[in-house]
Design a protein around this motif. Structure first.
Motif, PDB file in Angstrom:
ATOM      1  N   GLN A  16      -5.926 -32.093  26.028  1.00 59.02           N
ATOM      2  CA  GLN A  16      -6.408 -31.035  26.913  1.00 59.02           C
ATOM      3  C   GLN A  16      -5.853 -31.195  28.327  1.00 59.02           C
ATOM      4  O   GLN A  16      -5.494 -30.220  28.974  1.00 59.02           O
TER       5      GLN A  16
ATOM      6  N   GLY B 268      -2.500 -29.736  28.746  1.00 60.36           N
ATOM      7  CA  GLY B 268      -2.389 -28.290  28.613  1.00 60.36           C
ATOM      8  C   GLY B 268      -2.384 -27.760  27.196  1.00 60.36           C
ATOM      9  O   GLY B 268      -2.044 -26.598  26.973  1.00 60.36           O
TER      10      GLY B 268
ATOM     11  N   GLU C  18      -3.584 -25.823  24.313  1.00 61.19           N
ATOM     12  CA  GLU C  18      -4.488 -24.679  24.403  1.00 61.19           C
ATOM     13  C   GLU C  18      -5.397 -24.479  23.199  1.00 61.19           C
ATOM     14  O   GLU C  18      -6.396 -23.778  23.286  1.00 61.19           O
ATOM     15  N   HIS C  19      -5.079 -25.069  22.064  1.00 60.40           N
ATOM     16  CA  HIS C  19      -5.905 -24.888  20.873  1.00 60.40           C
ATOM     17  C   HIS C  19      -7.160 -25.755  20.961  1.00 60.40           C
ATOM     18  O   HIS C  19      -7.171 -26.802  21.610  1.00 60.40           O
ATOM     19  N   ASN C  20      -8.204 -25.331  20.272  1.00 58.04           N
ATOM     20  CA  ASN C  20      -9.449 -26.088  20.228  1.00 58.04           C
ATOM     21  C   ASN C  20      -9.314 -27.171  19.154  1.00 58.04           C
ATOM     22  O   ASN C  20      -9.342 -26.875  17.966  1.00 58.04           O
TER      23      ASN C  20
END
Length: 186
Positions: A89, A92, A94-96
């Motif tokens: 995270q 950067g 972006e996926h959970n």
């Protein structure tokens, strides 16, 4: 299952905060390496990390009845995964990562690959070290492929070894219970 997921989520938040408070410098990985390592904690293609955390907690409870030493290796795995998520995270991603499944994650790893020479190769990349859990044998076996680990795990280890990523220092907190790792994926 929902209650287990809620408990896992609470534990994961606690562990994340605890990991942040430590000045732990073991996470010096690029995004591709972090995601590759994270992928080994998804215990099958359909699981998310939340489901893996639930399985880790079940394993932890089973081990608490037998020995406290092995419980720490499961806790180490939970802490390590949480650190990998924080790292991804912060870089950067972006996926959970809490909801991602292995096939989707593998596509993301391919997208993040900049240098093909750093690509994980199932039977060639020497990613793992292991040692027996037995109190009298702490000899570390270094630099083994995922293929080797998968084979030995199926035929010899009988859940009596701990593993770590070979690049990580030989600290107690870097050793993970073998049942928290999925070596079977290619």
């Amino acid at each position: 299952i929902q209650k287990a997921q809620e408990l896992t989520f609470k534990e994961q938040n606690y562990l994340r905060e605890r990991a942040k408070s430590k000045k732990n410098k073991r996470m010096q990985l690029n995004l591709q390496e972090a995601l590759t390592q994270f992928s080994f904690f998804l215990l099958n293609d359909e699981d998310t990390i939340i489901q893996s955390f639930g399985k880790f907690n079940t394993l932890k409870k089973q081990l608490q009845k037998k020995t406290s030493e092995e419980v720490q290796y499961v806790v180490n795995a939970i802490n390590y995964v949480t650190s990998l998520i924080d790292l991804a995270q912060s870089k950067g991603f972006e996926h959970n990562l809490y909801d991602i499944q292995l096939p989707q994650l593998l596509k993301c790893i391919d997208e993040e690959t900049i240098d093909e020479s750093e690509t994980f190769v199932y039977g060639k990349t020497k990613l793992w070290s292991f040692k027996k859990i037995a109190a009298n044998d702490k000899t570390q076996q270094k630099d083994h492929t995922t293929y080797e680990m998968d084979y030995w795990n199926q035929h010899y280890f009988k859940n009596k070894v701990v593993v770590k990523f070979s690049k990580m220092p030989d600290n107690a907190s870097n050793w993970l219970h073998i049942q928290c790792i999925n070596f079977a994926r290619k």
